[in-house]
Design a protein around this motif. Structure first.
Motif, PDB file in Angstrom:
ATOM      1  N   SER A   7       4.819   0.315   0.522  1.00 12.44           N
ATOM      2  CA  SER A   7       5.827   0.227  -0.544  1.00 12.44           C
ATOM      3  C   SER A   7       6.276   1.606  -1.021  1.00 12.44           C
ATOM      4  O   SER A   7       7.308   1.737  -1.687  1.00 12.44           O
ATOM      5  CB  SER A   7       5.249  -0.527  -1.740  1.00 12.44           C
ATOM      6  OG  SER A   7       4.041   0.075  -2.150  1.00 12.44           O
ATOM      7  N   ASP A   8       5.463   2.616  -0.729  1.00 16.15           N
ATOM      8  CA  ASP A   8       5.752   3.969  -1.223  1.00 16.15           C
ATOM      9  C   ASP A   8       4.930   4.930  -0.394  1.00 16.15           C
ATOM     10  O   ASP A   8       4.077   4.515   0.382  1.00 16.15           O
ATOM     11  CB  ASP A   8       5.358   4.073  -2.707  1.00 16.15           C
ATOM     12  CG  ASP A   8       3.890   3.741  -2.908  1.00 16.15           C
ATOM     13  OD1 ASP A   8       3.077   4.648  -2.810  1.00 16.15           O
ATOM     14  OD2 ASP A   8       3.542   2.562  -3.127  1.00 16.15           O
TER      15      ASP A   8
ATOM     16  N   PHE B 260       7.664   1.571  -6.313  1.00 15.65           N
ATOM     17  CA  PHE B 260       6.743   0.454  -6.217  1.00 15.65           C
ATOM     18  C   PHE B 260       7.277  -0.865  -6.803  1.00 15.65           C
ATOM     19  O   PHE B 260       7.298  -1.880  -6.126  1.00 15.65           O
ATOM     20  CB  PHE B 260       5.430   0.875  -6.900  1.00 15.65           C
ATOM     21  CG  PHE B 260       4.365  -0.171  -6.825  1.00 15.65           C
ATOM     22  CD1 PHE B 260       3.766  -0.474  -5.611  1.00 15.65           C
ATOM     23  CD2 PHE B 260       3.975  -0.862  -7.956  1.00 15.65           C
ATOM     24  CE1 PHE B 260       2.781  -1.449  -5.531  1.00 15.65           C
ATOM     25  CE2 PHE B 260       3.002  -1.827  -7.885  1.00 15.65           C
ATOM     26  CZ  PHE B 260       2.400  -2.127  -6.675  1.00 15.65           C
TER      27      PHE B 260
ATOM     28  N   ALA C 184       0.855  -1.197   0.000  1.00 13.18           N
ATOM     29  CA  ALA C 184       0.000   0.000   0.000  1.00 13.18           C
ATOM     30  C   ALA C 184       0.883   1.237   0.000  1.00 13.18           C
ATOM     31  O   ALA C 184       2.075   1.171   0.328  1.00 13.18           O
ATOM     32  CB  ALA C 184      -0.882   0.008   1.251  1.00 13.18           C
ATOM     33  N   GLY C 185       0.285   2.349  -0.337  1.00 11.70           N
ATOM     34  CA  GLY C 185       0.981   3.635  -0.259  1.00 11.70           C
ATOM     35  C   GLY C 185       0.659   4.280   1.088  1.00 11.70           C
ATOM     36  O   GLY C 185      -0.500   4.309   1.512  1.00 11.70           O
TER      37      GLY C 185
ATOM     38  N   GLU D 171      -7.318   3.641  -8.360  1.00 13.20           N
ATOM     39  CA  GLU D 171      -6.368   4.719  -8.675  1.00 13.20           C
ATOM     40  C   GLU D 171      -5.054   4.443  -7.936  1.00 13.20           C
ATOM     41  O   GLU D 171      -5.087   4.181  -6.717  1.00 13.20           O
ATOM     42  CB  GLU D 171      -6.989   6.031  -8.151  1.00 13.20           C
ATOM     43  CG  GLU D 171      -6.086   7.213  -8.158  1.00 13.20           C
ATOM     44  CD  GLU D 171      -6.693   8.431  -7.432  1.00 13.20           C
ATOM     45  OE1 GLU D 171      -7.782   8.308  -6.828  1.00 13.20           O
ATOM     46  OE2 GLU D 171      -6.058   9.481  -7.470  1.00 13.20           O
ATOM     47  N   PHE D 172      -3.955   4.458  -8.654  1.00 12.41           N
ATOM     48  CA  PHE D 172      -2.650   4.409  -7.978  1.00 12.41           C
ATOM     49  C   PHE D 172      -2.350   5.843  -7.542  1.00 12.41           C
ATOM     50  O   PHE D 172      -2.204   6.740  -8.380  1.00 12.41           O
ATOM     51  CB  PHE D 172      -1.567   3.867  -8.926  1.00 12.41           C
ATOM     52  CG  PHE D 172      -0.261   3.645  -8.231  1.00 12.41           C
ATOM     53  CD1 PHE D 172       0.010   2.436  -7.608  1.00 12.41           C
ATOM     54  CD2 PHE D 172       0.689   4.660  -8.179  1.00 12.41           C
ATOM     55  CE1 PHE D 172       1.221   2.233  -6.935  1.00 12.41           C
ATOM     56  CE2 PHE D 172       1.893   4.467  -7.513  1.00 12.41           C
ATOM     57  CZ  PHE D 172       2.159   3.247  -6.895  1.00 12.41           C
ATOM     58  N   VAL D 173      -2.297   6.073  -6.243  1.00 11.80           N
ATOM     59  CA  VAL D 173      -2.144   7.444  -5.747  1.00 11.80           C
ATOM     60  C   VAL D 173      -0.672   7.850  -5.812  1.00 11.80           C
ATOM     61  O   VAL D 173       0.182   7.231  -5.170  1.00 11.80           O
ATOM     62  CB  VAL D 173      -2.696   7.576  -4.306  1.00 11.80           C
ATOM     63  CG1 VAL D 173      -2.444   8.980  -3.755  1.00 11.80           C
ATOM     64  CG2 VAL D 173      -4.183   7.253  -4.283  1.00 11.80           C
TER      65      VAL D 173
ATOM     66  N   GLU E 158      -4.678   1.671  -1.060  1.00 16.06           N
ATOM     67  CA  GLU E 158      -4.364   0.613  -2.027  1.00 16.06           C
ATOM     68  C   GLU E 158      -5.548   0.438  -2.971  1.00 16.06           C
ATOM     69  O   GLU E 158      -6.396   1.320  -3.017  1.00 16.06           O
ATOM     70  CB  GLU E 158      -3.943  -0.685  -1.306  1.00 16.06           C
ATOM     71  CG  GLU E 158      -4.634  -0.983   0.000  1.00 16.06           C
ATOM     72  CD  GLU E 158      -5.963  -1.673  -0.171  1.00 16.06           C
ATOM     73  OE1 GLU E 158      -6.774  -1.229  -1.006  1.00 16.06           O
ATOM     74  OE2 GLU E 158      -6.217  -2.629   0.574  1.00 16.06           O
TER      75      GLU E 158
HETATM   76  N1  ADE Z   1      -0.430   0.149  -3.702  1.00 15.31           N
HETATM   77  C1  ADE Z   1       0.850   0.420  -3.352  1.00 15.31           C
HETATM   78  N2  ADE Z   1       1.095   1.734  -3.445  1.00 15.31           N
HETATM   79  C2  ADE Z   1      -0.058   2.316  -3.843  1.00 15.31           C
HETATM   80  C3  ADE Z   1      -0.420   3.645  -4.128  1.00 15.31           C
HETATM   81  N3  ADE Z   1       0.448   4.645  -4.027  1.00 15.31           N
HETATM   82  N4  ADE Z   1      -1.704   3.879  -4.533  1.00 15.31           N
HETATM   83  C4  ADE Z   1      -2.589   2.867  -4.659  1.00 15.31           C
HETATM   84  N5  ADE Z   1      -2.282   1.595  -4.411  1.00 15.31           N
HETATM   85  C5  ADE Z   1      -1.034   1.310  -4.004  1.00 15.31           C
END
Ligand code: ADE
Length: 250
Positions: free
Chosen positions: A215-216, A226, A77-78, A169-171, A191
């Protein structure tokens, strides 16, 4: 008791599969469901694919076709709460779809269910929390090569319980990150699957837990961090925490 284990990425399932006994595969809707014993527990292991629709489909199949009694999701997850750093982990108390928007009522409310924040199973999440603590204290810093610990600046990772927000959405902007922090109560991370796994489990009445490793920081550098993190750290984290969790499921 049969447990459904879901990961978003192939890399994570590929590593866990190596520990699975009498691995048998059934393919449904393009997904490979790995059936067997994992650390002594009757398990069906699967890649959810990315996003809320994909993960809801996967969860429904696990419950309806494979009759799993509990669902565990593990992945990355972020970080949104500024206290969460890369390498830290979150065990969800509840999850919410941050891109769900209908007029009237509470923010993020799911019509007909009339709920926004879907609670995880307390007992399973408590065991997940203990499992992550055990993995972080005993194994994590040995599993991830030193070069990557340095690169991700992982020094003394921690685990916290809190809300996980999911959306399609990947933030990767500070602006969206701030919006999430201001609008999602008790948010820890963001996530793309947890809350839809949660909705499927909620509607079927199946207990579930979500475990995520950061992860970020869901900001402008997010996509750079990522891919490397998945390859070098997330796979080990998922394998280690699922193993520690399963030893508590007696
Ligand atoms: N999974 C890992 N990093 C993420 C992010 N920044 N946004 C959405 N899902 C994610």
């Amino acid at each position: 008791m049969r447990i459904g284990v879901i990961c978003a990425m192939h890399e994570e399932v590929d590593l866990i599969r190596k520990d699975m006994q009498s691995d048998k595969i059934e393919t449904i809707a393009g997904r490979d469901f790995h059936i067997g014993k994992l650390y002594g527990v009757d398990t069906v292991l699967v890649v959810s694919r990315i996003g809320k629709v994909a993960s809801a489909i996967t969860t429904s199949i696990l419950i309806d076709r494979f009759n799993v009694d509990k669902v565990v999701f593990s992945g990355t997850a972020g970080g949104v709460d500024p206290k969460m750093n890369v390498g830290d982990a979150v065990v969800a108390t509840s999850s919410v779809q941050h891109d769900f928007k209908v007029p009237g009522g509470d923010m993020f409310r799911i019509p007909l269910l009339d709920i926004s924040y879907l609670p995880t199973d307390e007992e399973l999440s408590k065991k997940a929390m203990e499992a992550v603590q055990e993995y972080i204290s005993n194994d994590m810093l040995n599993d991830i090569p030193k070069q990557y610990l340095d690169e991700f600046k992982i020094i003394s990772p921690k685990v916290e319980m809190g809300v996980i927000a999911s959306g399609d959405e990947f933030v990767c902007s500070k602006e969206r990150n701030n919006w999430l922090y201001e609008n999602v109560k008790d948010i820890k991370c963001v996530e793309m699957e947890g809350a839809s796994v949660a909705q499927a489990c909620f509607e079927y009445g199946v207990p579930y837990a979500i475990i995520r490793v950061i992860s970020d920081c869901a900001n402008d550098d997010a996509s750079v961090d990522f891919d490397l993190f998945i390859k070098e750290a997330a796979c080990h984290f998922t394998r280690g925490t699922v193993k520690a969790l399963f030893s508590r499921l007696g």
